[in-house]
Design a protein around this motif. Structure first.
Motif, PDB file in Angstrom:
ATOM      1  N   UNK A  98       0.836  -1.205   0.000  1.00  0.00           N
ATOM      2  CA  UNK A  98       0.000   0.000   0.000  1.00  0.00           C
ATOM      3  C   UNK A  98       0.877   1.263   0.000  1.00  0.00           C
ATOM      4  N   UNK A  99       2.126   1.133   0.385  1.00  0.00           N
ATOM      5  CA  UNK A  99       3.036   2.288   0.386  1.00  0.00           C
ATOM      6  C   UNK A  99       3.146   2.874  -1.021  1.00  0.00           C
ATOM      7  N   UNK A 100       2.972   2.025  -2.046  1.00  0.00           N
ATOM      8  CA  UNK A 100       2.868   2.523  -3.417  1.00  0.00           C
ATOM      9  C   UNK A 100       1.412   2.610  -3.868  1.00  0.00           C
ATOM     10  N   UNK A 101       0.591   1.698  -3.396  1.00  0.00           N
ATOM     11  CA  UNK A 101      -0.796   1.587  -3.887  1.00  0.00           C
ATOM     12  C   UNK A 101      -1.671   2.767  -3.541  1.00  0.00           C
ATOM     13  N   UNK A 102      -1.322   3.483  -2.475  1.00  0.00           N
ATOM     14  CA  UNK A 102      -2.123   4.654  -2.096  1.00  0.00           C
ATOM     15  C   UNK A 102      -1.211   5.818  -1.726  1.00  0.00           C
ATOM     16  N   UNK A 103      -1.289   6.878  -2.519  1.00  0.00           N
ATOM     17  CA  UNK A 103      -0.474   8.064  -2.210  1.00  0.00           C
ATOM     18  C   UNK A 103      -0.980   8.718  -0.929  1.00  0.00           C
ATOM     19  N   UNK A 104      -2.289   8.611  -0.671  1.00  0.00           N
ATOM     20  CA  UNK A 104      -2.835   9.167   0.565  1.00  0.00           C
ATOM     21  C   UNK A 104      -2.200   8.448   1.752  1.00  0.00           C
ATOM     22  N   UNK A 105      -2.110   7.116   1.665  1.00  0.00           N
ATOM     23  CA  UNK A 105      -1.462   6.351   2.734  1.00  0.00           C
ATOM     24  C   UNK A 105      -0.020   6.804   2.922  1.00  0.00           C
ATOM     25  N   UNK A 106       0.739   6.867   1.807  1.00  0.00           N
ATOM     26  CA  UNK A 106       2.174   7.149   1.958  1.00  0.00           C
ATOM     27  C   UNK A 106       2.403   8.576   2.447  1.00  0.00           C
ATOM     28  N   UNK A 107       1.591   9.520   1.975  1.00  0.00           N
ATOM     29  CA  UNK A 107       1.757  10.902   2.449  1.00  0.00           C
ATOM     30  C   UNK A 107       1.433  10.992   3.950  1.00  0.00           C
ATOM     31  N   UNK A 108       0.353  10.339   4.369  1.00  0.00           N
ATOM     32  CA  UNK A 108      -0.011  10.380   5.787  1.00  0.00           C
ATOM     33  C   UNK A 108       1.043   9.689   6.658  1.00  0.00           C
ATOM     34  N   UNK A 109       1.630   8.607   6.115  1.00  0.00           N
ATOM     35  CA  UNK A 109       2.699   7.903   6.835  1.00  0.00           C
ATOM     36  C   UNK A 109       3.882   8.849   7.065  1.00  0.00           C
ATOM     37  N   UNK A 110       4.265   9.552   6.001  1.00  0.00           N
ATOM     38  CA  UNK A 110       5.418  10.459   6.115  1.00  0.00           C
ATOM     39  C   UNK A 110       5.128  11.585   7.099  1.00  0.00           C
ATOM     40  N   UNK A 111       3.894  12.092   7.063  1.00  0.00           N
ATOM     41  CA  UNK A 111       3.542  13.174   7.987  1.00  0.00           C
ATOM     42  C   UNK A 111       3.620  12.658   9.423  1.00  0.00           C
ATOM     43  N   UNK A 112       2.999  11.504   9.666  1.00  0.00           N
ATOM     44  CA  UNK A 112       2.934  10.944  11.025  1.00  0.00           C
ATOM     45  C   UNK A 112       4.325  10.676  11.600  1.00  0.00           C
ATOM     46  N   UNK A 113       5.254  10.204  10.745  1.00  0.00           N
ATOM     47  CA  UNK A 113       6.566   9.813  11.246  1.00  0.00           C
ATOM     48  C   UNK A 113       7.665  10.842  10.937  1.00  0.00           C
ATOM     49  N   UNK A 114       7.257  12.022  10.470  1.00  0.00           N
ATOM     50  CA  UNK A 114       8.240  13.094  10.265  1.00  0.00           C
ATOM     51  C   UNK A 114       9.264  12.823   9.173  1.00  0.00           C
ATOM     52  N   UNK A 115       8.848  12.131   8.130  1.00  0.00           N
ATOM     53  CA  UNK A 115       9.761  11.844   7.012  1.00  0.00           C
ATOM     54  C   UNK A 115       9.617  12.967   5.984  1.00  0.00           C
ATOM     55  N   UNK A 283       9.646  11.961  -3.054  1.00  0.00           N
ATOM     56  CA  UNK A 283       8.639  12.282  -4.061  1.00  0.00           C
ATOM     57  C   UNK A 283       7.629  11.146  -4.126  1.00  0.00           C
ATOM     58  N   UNK A 284       8.131   9.935  -4.089  1.00  0.00           N
ATOM     59  CA  UNK A 284       7.233   8.783  -4.106  1.00  0.00           C
ATOM     60  C   UNK A 284       7.959   7.551  -3.585  1.00  0.00           C
ATOM     61  N   UNK A 285       7.149   6.622  -3.097  1.00  0.00           N
ATOM     62  CA  UNK A 285       7.654   5.288  -2.780  1.00  0.00           C
ATOM     63  C   UNK A 285       7.096   4.323  -3.816  1.00  0.00           C
ATOM     64  N   UNK A 286       7.885   3.332  -4.205  1.00  0.00           N
ATOM     65  CA  UNK A 286       7.343   2.216  -4.960  1.00  0.00           C
ATOM     66  C   UNK A 286       7.650   0.943  -4.184  1.00  0.00           C
ATOM     67  N   UNK A 287       6.806  -0.043  -4.353  1.00  0.00           N
ATOM     68  CA  UNK A 287       6.918  -1.264  -3.538  1.00  0.00           C
ATOM     69  C   UNK A 287       7.699  -2.353  -4.268  1.00  0.00           C
ATOM     70  N   UNK A 288       8.580  -1.945  -5.186  1.00  0.00           N
ATOM     71  CA  UNK A 288       9.174  -2.906  -6.132  1.00  0.00           C
ATOM     72  C   UNK A 288      10.393  -2.289  -6.787  1.00  0.00           C
ATOM     73  N   UNK A 289      11.080  -3.090  -7.581  1.00  0.00           N
ATOM     74  CA  UNK A 289      12.186  -2.580  -8.393  1.00  0.00           C
ATOM     75  C   UNK A 289      11.641  -1.579  -9.421  1.00  0.00           C
ATOM     76  N   UNK A 290      12.396  -0.551  -9.732  1.00  0.00           N
ATOM     77  CA  UNK A 290      11.979   0.445 -10.723  1.00  0.00           C
ATOM     78  C   UNK A 290      12.299  -0.027 -12.134  1.00  0.00           C
ATOM     79  N   UNK A 291      11.611   0.538 -13.073  1.00  0.00           N
ATOM     80  CA  UNK A 291      11.841   0.240 -14.484  1.00  0.00           C
ATOM     81  C   UNK A 291      11.941   1.572 -15.209  1.00  0.00           C
TER      82      UNK A 291
END
Ligand code: AMP
Ligand code: GLY
Length: 426
Positions: A98-115, A283-291
């Motif tokens: 979900x760290x890649x699947x939802x930008x809302x999730x990842x943004x809220x995660x970063x806010x909560x943990x000060x990333x 800028x973004x997280x992806x849950x996998x190797x990049x292409x």
């Protein structure tokens, strides 16, 4: 060891070729694969997003390992399904993907943990999103669809009109489908971009060599955004000092944050970073190797990839010493004429040998298929990634471009300035 790799692009070709180099790998399969991959692994006509079909295939082949490379099957829970059925899997669980699947999730995660990341707000109503954009009145501004959108869910709006249009397109016209149920409106950041892929088992995070993608279609970073027109590794903007800072402020905090949410991430976590004047930001997280990052990172990996996969699955990555080759690597993407917009397929590719390779480079096939008579035909927008290593980035680039000049098909286009910015940074 029998391994099944899920996916069918240049990234998967690079993974297959790396695994083929492991003395412990006895059989390689890929689904769906492509024309070039078929020369190194047995390809099976199962779609990467077909969870039940992939499980059935893994059972039928009695593989030991499944390497799930693309984002959509991971976000859909393919790794969980395979693990529940006794397979060893490289790839995160659905809860972690979900760290890649939802930008809302990842943004809220970063806010909560000060990333560190761009400032943002989330909206599930177009009206409120537009009211916020008007109140901010700062351009460019960035409009992002919440969910997966084939890497195209980000719109950099240069004016109020463009931002409003982006919100309508994402939330009302649903140009990215259900991914547009929510939008993130975020601050526009500036600075060099760096891709850092990292192996993690939830206790240790081991960054790989850094890389630089070239997302725009044309030279000079002009033209439309694409899936990536070329990559170089390492990224010279990513200094030792910045790497240490990223480890402290971004990589470790992200791993701990996912643990804290009971979403331990095991696999390859991709950090898309921007080195802003105020420090590195995500800028973004992806849950996998990049292409196409994988195409320049894996050739630099000295350690056996299978050893790393086992260490991640057994949560003993900390015990492993992962080593990298010296020098640099460059990948030039040969694309179909018209890509990323309309393009034709089925063109005969010339200049490749029987194995789909050419002298002086590794050729990772992104969109090819084999004709009945055994010729390689184009079958996608991005067709081939011509990849070369060298003692220096200049040497790697020279070798990649030299090899690229010998490969052709009707309408072929590629950027002639891959690595130019990286060379200028030195
Ligand atoms: P993404 O799909 O999230 O990787 O976004 C695609 C590209 O849009 C990134 O590689 C950046 O070049 C650009 N981008 C995304 N977010 C921002 C931002 N907040 N500020 C500036 N550029 C951005
Ligand atoms: N190269 C960017 C990505 O894999 O998402």
């Amino acid at each position: 060891m029998k391994i099944l790799v899920v996916g069918g692009g240049g990234r998967e070709h690079a993974i297959v070729m790396k695994l083929a180099a492991s003395p412990r790998v006895t059989e390689l399969h890929c689904a769906p694969g492509n024309g070039g991959i078929a020369k190194f692994a047995v390809c099976h006509a199962v779609k990467a997003t077909d969870l039940d079909g992939m499980l059935a295939l893994a059972k039928e082949l009695a593989v030991d390992w499944v390497f799930v490379a693309p984002d959509d099957p991971l976000v859909m829970g393919m790794a969980d399904l395979l693990r529940e059925n006794g397979f060893k899997v490289f790839g995160p669980s659905k809860r972690a993907a979900i760290i890649e699947g939802s930008k809302v999730f990842s943004k809220n995660l970063m806010k909560k943990y000060g990333i560190p990341t761009a400032k943002y707000e989330v909206f599930d109503s177009a009206e409120q999103a537009i009211a916020y954009i008007r109140a901010q009145n700062t351009y460019p501004t960035v409009v992002k669809a919440d969910g997966l959108a084939l890497g195209k869910g980000v719109i950099i709006a240069q004016s109020e009109d463009e931002a409003v249009e982006a919100v309508h397109a994402i939330m009302e016209d649903r140009i990215f489908g259900e991914s547009g149920a929510k939008v993130v409106i975020e601050e526009f950041l500036t600075g060099p971009e760096v891709s850092v892929l990292a192996f993690t088992d939830g206790e240790t995070v081991l960054p790989m060599v850094s890389s630089m993608d070239h997302k725009r279609a044309l030279d000079g970073d002009r033209g439309k955004n694409t899936g990536g027109m070329g990559t170089v590794s390492p990224n010279p903007y990513y200094t030792r000092e910045i790497a240490d800072q990223c480890m402290r402020e971004i990589f470790l905090p992200t791993m701990h944050a996912m643990n804290g949410e009971n979403r331990t991430f095991r696999g390859c976590l991709y950090f898309g970073l921007m080195l802003t004047p105020y420090g590195p930001k995500v800028i973004e997280y992806n849950c996998r190797f990049g292409d196409p990052e994988t195409q320049v990172v894996l050739p630099m990996l000295h350690t056996d990839l299978l050893d790393i996969m086992e260490a991640v699955e057994d949560v003993r990555l900390g015990d492993l010493s992962v080593t990298w080759n010296k020098g640099a690597c460059a990948c030039v993407i040969l694309a179909s004429g018209g890509y990323p917009e309309k393009y034709e397929t089925g063109k005969v590719i010339t200049g490749l040998d029987e194995k789909g390779q050419c002298e002086g480079a590794a050729v990772y096939h992104a969109g090819t298929k084999l004709s009945d008579s055994g010729e390689f035909l184009t079958a996608g927008g991005r067709v081939l990634g011509i990849t070369a290593s060298g003692e220096t980035l200049q040497k790697a680039l020279d070798a990649a471009y030299k090899a690229a000049a010998g490969v052709s098909f009707e309408g072929v286009h590629y950027r002639t300035d891959i690595g130019k910015r990286a060379l200028a940074a030195k």
